[in-house]
Design an enzyme around this catalytic site. Structure first.
Site, PDB file in Angstrom:
ATOM      1  N   ASP A   1      -1.083  -5.996  -0.167  1.00  0.00           N
ATOM      2  CA  ASP A   1      -1.520  -5.371   1.082  1.00  0.00           C
ATOM      3  C   ASP A   1      -3.027  -5.165   1.093  1.00  0.00           C
ATOM      4  OD1 ASP A   1       0.477  -4.908   2.984  1.00  0.00           O
ATOM      5  OD2 ASP A   1       1.268  -3.190   1.886  1.00  0.00           O
TER       6      ASP A   1
ATOM      7  N   GLU B   1       8.955  -4.188  10.574  1.00  0.00           N
ATOM      8  CA  GLU B   1       9.415  -2.906  10.035  1.00  0.00           C
ATOM      9  C   GLU B   1       9.986  -2.029  11.141  1.00  0.00           C
ATOM     10  OE1 GLU B   1       6.670  -1.015   7.355  1.00  0.00           O
ATOM     11  OE2 GLU B   1       7.849   0.825   7.245  1.00  0.00           O
TER      12      GLU B   1
ATOM     13  N   GLU C   1      -1.624  -5.507   8.544  1.00  0.00           N
ATOM     14  CA  GLU C   1      -0.867  -4.940   9.662  1.00  0.00           C
ATOM     15  C   GLU C   1      -1.594  -5.227  10.977  1.00  0.00           C
ATOM     16  OE1 GLU C   1      -0.147  -0.765   8.951  1.00  0.00           O
ATOM     17  OE2 GLU C   1       0.815  -1.156   7.016  1.00  0.00           O
TER      18      GLU C   1
ATOM     19  N   LYS D   1      -1.453  -9.370   2.784  1.00  0.00           N
ATOM     20  CA  LYS D   1      -0.705  -8.947   3.980  1.00  0.00           C
ATOM     21  C   LYS D   1      -1.574  -7.980   4.770  1.00  0.00           C
ATOM     22  CE  LYS D   1       3.122  -6.088   3.812  1.00  0.00           C
ATOM     23  NZ  LYS D   1       2.725  -4.894   4.606  1.00  0.00           N
TER      24      LYS D   1
ATOM     25  N   ASP E   1       0.842  -1.203   0.000  1.00  0.00           N
ATOM     26  CA  ASP E   1       0.000   0.000   0.000  1.00  0.00           C
ATOM     27  C   ASP E   1       0.876   1.253   0.000  1.00  0.00           C
ATOM     28  OD1 ASP E   1       0.846  -0.210   2.596  1.00  0.00           O
ATOM     29  OD2 ASP E   1      -1.139  -0.078   3.509  1.00  0.00           O
ATOM     30  N   SER E   2       2.203   1.050  -0.013  1.00  0.00           N
ATOM     31  CA  SER E   2       3.121   2.166  -0.257  1.00  0.00           C
ATOM     32  C   SER E   2       2.877   2.746  -1.654  1.00  0.00           C
ATOM     33  CB  SER E   2       4.586   1.719  -0.111  1.00  0.00           C
ATOM     34  OG  SER E   2       4.830   0.560  -0.871  1.00  0.00           O
TER      35      SER E   2
HETATM   36  O1  KIV Z   1       3.586  -1.114   1.647  1.00  0.00           O
HETATM   37  C1  KIV Z   1       4.782  -1.480   1.684  1.00  0.00           C
HETATM   38  O2  KIV Z   1       5.594  -1.204   0.795  1.00  0.00           O
HETATM   39  C2  KIV Z   1       5.198  -2.270   2.843  1.00  0.00           C
HETATM   40  C3  KIV Z   1       6.661  -2.532   2.994  1.00  0.00           C
HETATM   41  C4  KIV Z   1       7.347  -1.323   3.479  1.00  0.00           C
HETATM   42  C5  KIV Z   1       6.925  -3.701   3.854  1.00  0.00           C
HETATM   43  O3  KIV Z   1       4.393  -2.674   3.615  1.00  0.00           O
END
Ligand code: KIV
Length: 271
Positions: A90, A189, A122, A120, A51-52
């Site tokens: 994510d 992280e 959190e 994934k 989600d980055s």
């Molecule tokens: O969204 C992302 O890129 C991440 C990584 C920093 C692990 O969750």
């Protein structure tokens, strides 16, 4: 021969085997077809459609605004490029925290509409029900502890997490719980290297670190950061392998000059 070299397709079982044999796992982010194709061909083990993308692709300050449909768009572009890597997507903010049914529906939508291999999320013990429910549908889940960017407004800053004993102890317990719920791997992280190593040694699922030192089972970086396309920040954990900000900038300037100077296109570049 290493597991990495032997396998034609990386699966959650392959990653487990890599941890068992002490073979490090390499993971990078991708959000589009072209980048994913290059990364996959280079032999990466896991591609994270993170989600980055909210920051890197859309220019938002945080990961919070990105939607499920936008994540699915990125994930399906990545999936079309992949031959070998395991693709993790994510679950974006607001699509799983409500309840386990919502989490399951969001995960099914990602898997159905993008063709991705896993999701994934959190969080630790507070998302137990969601993890277990997603797993009942046969969808592999990767956990994410330590600095969890979707909670940035709770933390207030992007500084190192779990430096104090109480938070470190809670993180260690959460890692063990995520393993017991059935997560196939875990991202840690921005936490102290000693703690990350302790976590990796305490659980049997692979632990992938970002800013978590070398004592874990693998590493992940945001591709645009490691390529030096971004340049506004330089966290100490980030190794930049190229300075694409500069070299791309120079190429663009050269092109602009060539057009303005009527040097491009020349005769050989014309029909
Ligand atoms: O969204 C992302 O890129 C991440 C990584 C920093 C692990 O969750």
């Amino acid at each position: 021969m290493s597991v990495h070299k032997e396998v034609k397709k990386v699966t959650t079982h392959v990653l487990q085997e890599m941890k068992r044999k002490g073979e490090k796992i390499a993971m990078l982010t991708a959000y589009d077809y072209t980048m994913a194709k290059i990364i996959d061909a280079a032999g990466i083990d896991i591609i994270l459609v993170g989600d980055s993308a909210s920051n890197v692709m859309a220019g938002h300050e945080t990961t919070l605004p990105i939607t499920l449909d936008q994540m699915i768009y990125h994930a399906s572009s990545v999936i079309r490029a992949i031959n070998r890597a395991l693709v993790v997507v994510d679950l974006p903010f607001g699509t799983y925290q409500g309840n386990s049914k919502e989490a399951l529906n969001s995960s099914i939508k990602i898997m159905k509409e993008s063709g991705a291999h896993s999701v994934k999320m959190e969080g630790g013990r507070e998302i137990k029900d969601s993890i277990e429910r997603i797993l009942t549908a046969g969808i592999p889940v990767m956990g994410h502890l330590g600095l969890t960017p979707q909670s940035i407004y709770k933390f207030g800053t992007y500084t190192v997490r779990a430096k104090e004993e109480e938070e470190a102890e809670r993180l260690l317990q959460d890692a063990k719980l995520l393993e017991s719920y059935g997560c196939f791997a875990l991202v840690l992280e921005k936490i102290p290297a000693d703690l990350a190593k302790q976590v990796a040694e305490s659980i049997s699922i692979p632990v992938i670190g970002i800013g978590a030192g070398g004592g874990v089972d693998g590493q992940v970086l945001v591709t645009h950061d490691m390529l030096g396309m971004t340049h506004e920040f330089s966290p100490r954990f980030l190794r930049r392998y190229l300075n694409l900000y500069e070299s791309m900038g120079n190429a663009f300037k050269q092109y602009i000059n060539d057009v303005k100077a009527k040097d491009f296109p020349n005769e050989n570049e014309s029909y």
